[in-house]
Design a protein around this motif. Structure first.
Motif, PDB file in Angstrom:
ATOM      1  N   GLN A  93       0.846  -1.180   0.000  1.00 41.61           N
ATOM      2  CA  GLN A  93       0.000   0.000   0.000  1.00 41.61           C
ATOM      3  C   GLN A  93       0.886   1.236   0.000  1.00 41.61           C
ATOM      4  O   GLN A  93       1.779   1.385   0.828  1.00 41.61           O
ATOM      5  CB  GLN A  93      -0.917   0.011   1.224  1.00 41.61           C
ATOM      6  N   SER A  97      -6.063   4.080  -1.478  1.00 36.78           N
ATOM      7  CA  SER A  97      -6.366   2.909  -2.308  1.00 36.78           C
ATOM      8  C   SER A  97      -5.263   2.599  -3.316  1.00 36.78           C
ATOM      9  O   SER A  97      -5.389   1.682  -4.120  1.00 36.78           O
ATOM     10  CB  SER A  97      -7.688   3.122  -3.051  1.00 36.78           C
ATOM     11  N   ASP A  98      -4.149   3.356  -3.284  1.00 43.30           N
ATOM     12  CA  ASP A  98      -3.045   3.155  -4.216  1.00 43.30           C
ATOM     13  C   ASP A  98      -2.053   2.131  -3.678  1.00 43.30           C
ATOM     14  O   ASP A  98      -1.501   2.298  -2.583  1.00 43.30           O
ATOM     15  CB  ASP A  98      -2.311   4.473  -4.487  1.00 43.30           C
ATOM     16  N   TYR A  99      -1.844   1.088  -4.475  1.00 35.62           N
ATOM     17  CA  TYR A  99      -0.910   0.018  -4.137  1.00 35.62           C
ATOM     18  C   TYR A  99       0.109  -0.129  -5.256  1.00 35.62           C
ATOM     19  O   TYR A  99      -0.086   0.374  -6.369  1.00 35.62           O
ATOM     20  CB  TYR A  99      -1.652  -1.318  -3.987  1.00 35.62           C
ATOM     21  N   ALA A 117       0.984  -0.369 -11.122  1.00 33.45           N
ATOM     22  CA  ALA A 117       0.218   0.462 -10.199  1.00 33.45           C
ATOM     23  C   ALA A 117      -1.133  -0.220 -10.010  1.00 33.45           C
ATOM     24  O   ALA A 117      -1.753  -0.666 -10.982  1.00 33.45           O
ATOM     25  CB  ALA A 117       0.028   1.854 -10.780  1.00 33.45           C
ATOM     26  N   ASP A 119      -4.993   0.032  -8.123  1.00 31.57           N
ATOM     27  CA  ASP A 119      -6.008   0.795  -7.398  1.00 31.57           C
ATOM     28  C   ASP A 119      -6.941  -0.221  -6.737  1.00 31.57           C
ATOM     29  O   ASP A 119      -7.594  -1.011  -7.426  1.00 31.57           O
ATOM     30  CB  ASP A 119      -6.789   1.701  -8.348  1.00 31.57           C
ATOM     31  N   GLY A 121     -10.156  -1.208  -5.273  1.00 35.03           N
ATOM     32  CA  GLY A 121     -11.517  -0.708  -5.358  1.00 35.03           C
ATOM     33  C   GLY A 121     -12.332  -0.921  -4.100  1.00 35.03           C
ATOM     34  O   GLY A 121     -13.363  -0.288  -3.905  1.00 35.03           O
ATOM     35  N   PHE A 135      -9.772  -4.703  -8.121  1.00 36.29           N
ATOM     36  CA  PHE A 135      -8.511  -4.006  -8.356  1.00 36.29           C
ATOM     37  C   PHE A 135      -8.446  -3.566  -9.811  1.00 36.29           C
ATOM     38  O   PHE A 135      -8.896  -4.280 -10.702  1.00 36.29           O
ATOM     39  CB  PHE A 135      -7.308  -4.927  -8.105  1.00 36.29           C
TER      40      PHE A 135
END
Length: 176
Positions: A93, A97-99, A117, A119, A121, A135
């Motif tokens: 992480q 919500s950005d991983y 990248a 995201d 959800g 995702f």
């Protein structure tokens, strides 16, 4: 701590890509046959075990002749290398919500690390009581890194197919 297993929901997932054609337009495609699993120790999905496989023969660009060419030895060589595989080495992480998903992509007999990248959800329950997670993944790879070097020079300069492949992946999983 208990492990939670998640299975791909293929009807709500798409493994897509885009490649520049003739240096000025994009051709989109996707793989129609694939499988993926996730194993987690918690609901944040950090350091989840993520595995993916896709059938090369299922590549679809909405043009049968192009799809046959992509399956040939000029590109994917589906007969010799029938499967694409990905195994995550980390899922971290970054914020909210950005991983960042890092793993090994095996394609055309070559395995190399890639970074995507992601995201996250979120987790939701569908109307039938199934717990789902979603995702969206994005990234770029160089097809030459996997030995996919076929091309054709254009009279006006440049090449028919760009080296850069942009990945656009939408995934939905069902808790098992």
């Amino acid at each position: 701590m208990a492990t939670t297993k998640w299975a791909i929901d293929p009807t709500h997932s798409e493994i897509g890509f885009k490649v520049k054609h003739m240096m000025f337009t994009n051709v989109s495609g996707k793989f129609l046959t694939f499988d993926a699993t996730i194993e987690t120790e918690n609901e944040s999905f950090e350091n989840a075990k993520i595995n993916f496989t896709g059938a090369v023969a299922s590549v679809n660009t909405s043009n049968a002749d192009r799809d046959k060419h992509l399956q040939s030895a000029d590109f994917f060589d589906a007969e010799q290398f029938p499967e694409i595989a990905f195994q995550a080495t980390s899922f971290t992480q970054k914020s909210g919500s950005d991983y960042e998903l890092v793993g090994d992509l095996s394609l055309h007999g070559v395995t190399k690390p890639i970074t995507l990248a992601a995201d996250f959800g979120g987790i939701m329950q569908d109307p039938w009581g199934n717990t789902k997670v979603a995702f969206a993944l994005e990234g770029k790879i160089s097809r030459k890194d996997w030995g996919l070097t076929w091309n054709s020079a254009l009279e006006t300069g440049g090449v028919l197919v760009s080296d850069e492949v942009r990945l656009a992946i939408e995934l939905q999983f069902v808790k098992q």
